[in-house]
Design an enzyme around this catalytic site. Structure first.
Site, mmCIF file in Angstrom:
data_model
loop_
_atom_site.group_PDB
_atom_site.id
_atom_site.type_symbol
_atom_site.label_atom_id
_atom_site.label_comp_id
_atom_site.label_asym_id
_atom_site.label_seq_id
_atom_site.Cartn_x
_atom_site.Cartn_y
_atom_site.Cartn_z
ATOM 1 N N GLN A 56 -4.395 -5.482 6.972
ATOM 2 C CA GLN A 56 -5.373 -6.444 6.439
ATOM 3 C C GLN A 56 -5.301 -7.794 7.142
ATOM 4 O OE1 GLN A 56 -7.722 -5.490 4.586
ATOM 5 N NE2 GLN A 56 -6.900 -3.512 3.934
ATOM 6 N N LYS B 89 -10.169 -1.178 10.835
ATOM 7 C CA LYS B 89 -10.286 -2.332 9.937
ATOM 8 C C LYS B 89 -10.553 -3.617 10.726
ATOM 9 C CE LYS B 89 -7.098 -0.519 6.439
ATOM 10 N NZ LYS B 89 -7.933 0.015 5.383
ATOM 11 N N CYS C 104 -4.838 2.219 -3.618
ATOM 12 C CA CYS C 104 -3.626 2.832 -3.037
ATOM 13 C C CYS C 104 -2.427 1.908 -3.216
ATOM 14 C CB CYS C 104 -3.812 3.161 -1.558
ATOM 15 S SG CYS C 104 -5.138 4.323 -1.248
ATOM 16 N N HIS D 153 0.873 -1.173 0.000
ATOM 17 C CA HIS D 153 0.000 0.000 0.000
ATOM 18 C C HIS D 153 0.918 1.232 0.000
ATOM 19 C CE1 HIS D 153 -2.740 2.951 1.894
ATOM 20 N NE2 HIS D 153 -3.729 2.150 1.538
ATOM 21 N N ASP E 116 3.207 -4.518 8.129
ATOM 22 C CA ASP E 116 1.958 -3.753 8.037
ATOM 23 C C ASP E 116 0.809 -4.751 8.196
ATOM 24 O OD1 ASP E 116 -0.412 -2.739 7.033
ATOM 25 O OD2 ASP E 116 0.470 -1.863 5.238
HETATM 26 N N1 C6P Z 1 -6.297 0.261 2.959
HETATM 27 C C1 C6P Z 1 -8.153 -0.116 1.430
HETATM 28 O O1 C6P Z 1 -9.257 0.135 0.964
HETATM 29 P P1 C6P Z 1 -4.970 3.477 7.308
HETATM 30 O O2 C6P Z 1 -5.638 4.285 6.237
HETATM 31 O O3 C6P Z 1 -3.785 4.185 7.883
HETATM 32 O O4 C6P Z 1 -5.895 2.931 8.326
HETATM 33 O O5 C6P Z 1 -4.394 2.177 6.573
HETATM 34 C C2 C6P Z 1 -3.535 2.291 5.487
HETATM 35 C C3 C6P Z 1 -3.274 0.945 4.917
HETATM 36 C C4 C6P Z 1 -2.009 0.390 5.052
HETATM 37 N N2 C6P Z 1 -1.731 -0.845 4.609
HETATM 38 C C5 C6P Z 1 -2.660 -1.609 4.032
HETATM 39 C C6 C6P Z 1 -2.296 -2.997 3.603
HETATM 40 C C7 C6P Z 1 -3.961 -1.111 3.873
HETATM 41 O O6 C6P Z 1 -4.884 -1.888 3.329
HETATM 42 C C8 C6P Z 1 -4.270 0.202 4.292
HETATM 43 C C9 C6P Z 1 -5.629 0.790 4.057
HETATM 44 C C10 C6P Z 1 -7.652 0.674 2.616
HETATM 45 O O7 C6P Z 1 -7.450 -1.013 0.991
HETATM 46 C C11 C6P Z 1 -7.810 2.145 2.399
HETATM 47 S S1 C6P Z 1 -6.755 2.743 1.126
#
Ligand code: C6P
Length: 415
Positions: free
Chosen positions: A212, A235, A373, A132, A209
């Site tokens: 997910q 999430k 993203c 991401h 990270d």
């Molecule tokens: N992915 C998706 O629709 P935040 O926004 O900081 O809570 O998470 C960022 C982020 C980082 N790593 C991974 C693997 C992610 O999936 C995400 C967030 C969402 O896939 C929003 S772009």
């Protein structure tokens, strides 16, 4: 979750759905089907009620006041830290740092504090092609500032990391490996435990990270032996505006603070400031108390069902959706790794993913479309974006049938 046979489901999905009031509504005249869980999951009543209880019962600033409400709020906030420690099996409670956004902020904290202190000219940071943007851009910024190099682990065509290529990238200049536990765009589960071992053998650290993974996979940071692990509350059935950064105590101790201000200090004079102990050294200012407090019932919700039960249910959904979508003419699945979380990404021949998303929305079905993203990943796959359906514990096969039926209609309509 893996492709191994799923054990019998231990829970009643209908009773779980009752805990999520938002699911019981019509959108554009149709019963809502919420398949955008990888973007953010819905919240159970326990989480919503916890926010109401906090604001109606004991809203107060923490760690400062000696009055009853402040003590109650502090206790609730710290109870989430204890629960988080157990949730990921951290060794010490002070290894749990609360952040006020999610994984994005956790990674930026590490990149600013660790990255800008311990990574220098000629050093290398390894990222993967599956990342991401939030696990790419902060490291590019470190490299730009410090004269370090970003190296990229390529993927295979099925969306798995090329493990041999990873091994070849590791060398004495590698200072850090950053990788997601599971890909948000394709669902691939990465072998982070093996990657941690190899990174350590090369003298590097590893940041995982877990955006997910947190709601779907068992997480044991001691067993994974990762140095940092990042989680977004929103999430994993928790509120927005909160997250967890796990870091090994000895690393966090030698890292400088990211933000300066109240709470993170021991003593301030104009000549010199001394910093607070962990975890407060990294929690400057008034934190997002309410949302951290309400993260605990989200953890409790997951723990009460058990990750194995959740994984079994979601695996069944993934297998079902994969086979149903695969049988639809005109659909190409993107990302077919052997080990996946419950995410299906696909493109439809001749129809833009955005149009598919809009047409599904008109039938009450919420999916995400676009590059998720993960633009470098889309470039590697030679596509602009995908349609992504991501499942959670409250989703059902009947909902997948609605998705398949909707897609079938869209495809026939657009022919
Ligand atoms: N992915 C998706 O629709 P935040 O926004 O900081 O809570 O998470 C960022 C982020 C980082 N790593 C991974 C693997 C992610 O999936 C995400 C967030 C969402 O896939 C929003 S772009």
């Amino acid at each position: 979750m893996t492709t191994s046979p799923a054990p019998t489901i231990q829970f009643d999905v209908e009773s779980i759905r009752k805990e999520f009031p938002i699911l019981h509504q019509k959108v554009n005249g149709h019963q809502l089907v919420y398949f955008d869980n990888a973007a953010t999951s819905q919240k159970p009543l326990a989480v919503i009620n916890s926010l109401i209880d906090y604001y109606t019962g004991y809203n107060a600033n923490i760690h400062r006041g000696i009055h009853t409400l402040a003590e109650k709020a502090t206790k609730a906030y710290e109870a989430t830290r204890e629960a988080s420690m157990k949730f990921i099996n951290a060794k010490h409670v002070e290894e749990i740092i609360f952040i006020t956004r999610g994984v994005t902020e956790a990674i930026n904290l590490v990149s600013h504090s660790y990255g800008r202190t311990f990574i220098g000219e000629g050093d290398e940071i390894i990222v993967s092609e599956l990342e991401h943007h939030s696990n790419i851009v902060p490291w590019q910024m470190v490299c730009e500032q410090k004269g370090a190099k970003l190296k990229v682990i390529p993927i295979l065509d099925n969306g798995e990391l090329d493990f041999n290529a990873f091994k070849k990238l590791l060398n004495p200049k590698t200072k850090l490996v950053v990788v997601n536990h599971a890909s948000n765009a394709l669902g691939t589960i990465n072998p982070v435990k093996d990657m941690a071992r190899l990174a350590h053998d090369a003298g590097a650290l590893i940041l995982v990270d877990g955006a997910q993974a947190a709601a779907h996979l068992p997480i044991d940071v001691q067993q994974l032996d990762c140095d940092f692990y990042c989680i977004s509350s929103h999430k994993m059935y928790g509120p927005t505006g909160a997250g967890i950064l796990y870091g090994k105590k000895e690393l966090l101790e030698k890292m400088p603070p990211f933000f300066g201000g109240g709470e993170m200090i021991k003593e301030v004079t104009f000549e010199k400031t001394t910093y607070n102990d962990l975890p407060y050294k990294f929690e400057a200012g008034t934190p997002n108390i309410a949302d951290v407090v309400a993260l605990k019932p989200a953890i409790d919700f997951i723990q009460s069902l058990g990750k194995a039960t959740i994984a079994a249910h979601e695996h069944e959904l993934l297998t079902y959706a994969t086979s149903q979508l695969d049988s639809l003419k005109g659909i190409r699945l993107v990302g077919t790794a052997a080990q996946k979380v419950s995410i299906v990404s696909f493109v439809v021949e001749g129809i833009h993913h955005f149009d598919i998303g809009q047409m599904l929305d008109s039938r009450g079905i919420a999916v995400r479309t676009g590059h998720h993203c993960a633009q470098p990943l889309m470039d590697r796959l030679g596509i602009e974006g995908t349609v992504r359906a991501s499942f959670a514990v409250y989703n059902t096969k009947q909902e997948i049938d609605k998705l398949v039926e909707g897609l079938d209609r869209v495809i026939n309509f657009m022919k």
